[in-house]
Motif scaffolding. Structure first.
Motif, short mmCIF file in Angstrom:
data_model
loop_
_atom_site.label_atom_id
_atom_site.label_comp_id
_atom_site.label_asym_id
_atom_site.label_seq_id
_atom_site.Cartn_x
_atom_site.Cartn_y
_atom_site.Cartn_z
N PHE A 180 0.83 -1.20 0.00
CA PHE A 180 0.00 0.00 0.00
C PHE A 180 0.87 1.25 0.00
N LEU A 181 1.92 1.26 0.84
CA LEU A 181 2.82 2.41 0.91
C LEU A 181 3.52 2.61 -0.43
N PHE A 182 3.96 1.53 -1.05
CA PHE A 182 4.63 1.61 -2.34
C PHE A 182 3.69 2.20 -3.39
N LEU A 183 2.44 1.74 -3.40
CA LEU A 183 1.48 2.19 -4.42
C LEU A 183 1.05 3.64 -4.19
N ILE A 184 0.82 4.01 -2.93
CA ILE A 184 0.35 5.38 -2.68
C ILE A 184 1.45 6.40 -2.97
N THR A 185 2.71 6.05 -2.64
CA THR A 185 3.81 6.96 -2.98
C THR A 185 4.05 6.96 -4.48
N GLY A 186 3.86 5.80 -5.12
CA GLY A 186 3.99 5.73 -6.56
C GLY A 186 2.95 6.60 -7.26
N ALA A 187 1.71 6.56 -6.75
CA ALA A 187 0.65 7.40 -7.32
C ALA A 187 0.98 8.87 -7.12
N LEU A 188 1.54 9.19 -5.95
CA LEU A 188 1.94 10.57 -5.68
C LEU A 188 3.03 11.01 -6.66
N GLY A 189 3.98 10.12 -6.94
CA GLY A 189 5.03 10.43 -7.90
C GLY A 189 4.49 10.65 -9.29
N LEU A 190 3.56 9.78 -9.71
CA LEU A 190 2.94 9.94 -11.04
C LEU A 190 2.21 11.27 -11.16
N PHE A 191 1.49 11.63 -10.09
CA PHE A 191 0.75 12.89 -10.08
C PHE A 191 1.71 14.08 -10.18
N ALA A 192 2.78 14.06 -9.38
CA ALA A 192 3.70 15.19 -9.34
C ALA A 192 4.50 15.32 -10.64
N PHE A 193 5.03 14.21 -11.14
CA PHE A 193 5.87 14.27 -12.34
C PHE A 193 5.07 14.66 -13.58
N SER A 194 3.80 14.29 -13.61
CA SER A 194 2.98 14.62 -14.77
C SER A 194 2.56 16.09 -14.79
#
Length: 466
Positions: A180-194
């Motif tokens: 869950f931590l990996f996915l939620i931080t990954g989603a945060l990264g996708l949101f920020a980088f995009s």
């Protein structure tokens, strides 16, 4: 290449070394900040007669010096950067044993040893990855997925005295939390980088990057806030003499150097991930003494608190293992910085902000043999300076910090970090920073490793290669 000046070479190395002390000791300040600033000022410096080569030397020396000194706030303040996040709790554990200065000295030894090991690895690794990388690139997503699988599979969560027989269902709970931590931080990264185009800095030093607010929140501000909540207190005494077997020191240097050297070739794989992989070997102790520790009251910073969890301080973990892990983490960071340069030379890929800056200033085509030799000479000289200054600061930091108000110190650093994010990334960067900070606190409450938060980089990179 034009004729070089030995005086300017020494001055450049010294300047980078001093900047590395600053970035290493101040939580939230990274070598990328200085590299970005130097790239922005390079045209102005060129007009003043400072050749790009010397600016590149400053950046490289800064990167190496930083990996020596960044252990100090991790041990004494509990405020790491992304690369030393895994060293915080073992470091604090040694601090509570009156061995904070010893932890710093062991870290300096690990970094210095990794410089020597990395020099030995340069030729074989260059030949190996130079030939393999074109094929490896086609399977990069699967390589990164394998690393993620190892991270999740080795997550065991909290295991303290009296809870050795926890069911497999409980163990899967911690793995699920890590995922869950990996996915939620990954989603945060996708949101920020995009949405990096929304980053409008108040002070512009080149193109703003979402990494600054992301990593500052996940690994900097989050740890500072937890330190404030636990009212950490630095012990009265600290010793620097270390008692760690030679075989443990050598194993820590070797595992750290190897892991750091290998992941430097892979995109999106940070030193924190390499440290995790190296830690799998360090944890195989041949001296297994149980740690007396209550399940609900882990001790940190002179006060009992359930906020913190040290995944390396279970019943099979010894003080010697914590010391060896510190050696290994430091070896990872330094060798990773060195092989960032080697990867740039061999495959023409940048794996860090510092090397991206060097490439932008010099260009990959201009890095001739003489330049490469001077770069490696600068690394050795910086490492020599950094070893002695790290040990000296570690020996004296204890008495200095005892005189300061720890709460005010952490509050000041947190405020400075917030201001820096706003100045360099603007309002949207500050928004990302505010979101990242509570997410970065989750691992301490979930009782899982903080390295899973590197999903913020790994998930976007994996999806890019798929």
């Amino acid at each position: 290449m034009e004729e070089v000046s030995l005086f300017l070479i020494f001055f450049s190395v010294l300047a980078g070394y001093l900047l590395g002390i600053i970035s290493g000791l101040l939580p939230g300040i990274h070598t990328n900040n200085f590299a970005l600033a130097l790239v922005a000022f390079s045209p102005f410096l060129a007009e003043k007669g400072v050749a790009p080569f010397y600016i590149a030397l400053i950046i490289l020396s800064n990167a190496v010096s930083h990996t020596f000194h960044d252990i100090i706030p991790s041990v004494f303040l509990g405020a790491p950067d992304g690369d030393t996040a895994l060293a915080v709790l073992p470091g604090h554990r040694l601090l509570l044993e009156g061995a904070g200065a010893e932890a710093v000295r062991l870290s300096a030894l690990g970094s210095a040893g990794s410089v020597v090991a990395s020099m030995l690895f340069v030729l074989p690794f260059s030949l190996f990855f130079g030939a393999l990388y074109p094929y490896l690139q086609d399977y990069m997503a699967w390589v990164l997925l394998t690393i993620v699988f190892i991270m999740l599979a080795t997550e065991k969560g909290e295991e303290v005295k009296g809870q050795e027989g926890q069911s497999s269902l409980v163990r899967y709970k911690y793995k699920a939390m890590a995922l869950f931590l990996f996915l939620i931080t990954g989603a945060l990264g996708l949101f920020a980088f995009s949405r990096e185009n929304l980053l409008i800095p108040v002070i512009s030093f080149g193109e703003a990057s979402a990494l600054l607010p992301l990593l500052s929140g996940l690994f900097g501000a989050s740890q500072l806030i937890i330190s404030l909540l636990t009212s950490s207190e630095i012990p009265e005494k600290s010793v620097s003499k270390f008692e760690l077997s030679r075989i443990r020191i050598l194993r820590g240097v070797f595992t750290g150097s190897t892991a750091g050297s290998l992941v430097a070739w892979l995109p999106g794989v940070s030193s924190a991930i390499a440290a995790l992989l190296a830690g799998l070997f360090v944890r195989s102790d041949f001296d297994r003494r149980p740690i007396e520790k209550e399940a609900s009251e882990p001790v940190l910073g002179g006060r009992k608190s359930s906020l913190f969890y040290d995944p390396y301080a279970d019943d099979h973990q010894t003080l010697e293992s914590s010391k060896e892990f510190i050696v290994s983490v430091s070896g990872v960071n330094t060798s990773n910085a060195i092989f960032g340069l080697v990867a740039l030379l061999v495959i023409g890929k940048t794996r860090s902000g510092a090397m991206a800056a060097v490439n932008e200033i010099l260009g990959i085509g201009s890095l001739g043999f003489q330049v490469v030799l001077l770069f490696f000479a600068a690394i050795l000289l910086t490492a020599l300076f950094s070893y002695f200054s790290t040990v000296w600061i570690g020996n004296n930091a204890h008495s200095i910090l005892r005189k300061l108000d720890y709460t005010k110190l952490c509050t000041g650093v947190l405020a400075g970090l917030t201001i820096m994010v706003f100045l360099f990334t603007g309002l949207f960067g500050l928004f990302i920073f505010i979101i990242s900070t509570p997410i970065g606190m989750l691992p301490s409450f979930m009782k899982v490793r903080k390295s899973h938060a590197m999903g913020v980089i790994l998930l976007p990179v994996i999806l890019y290669f798929l």
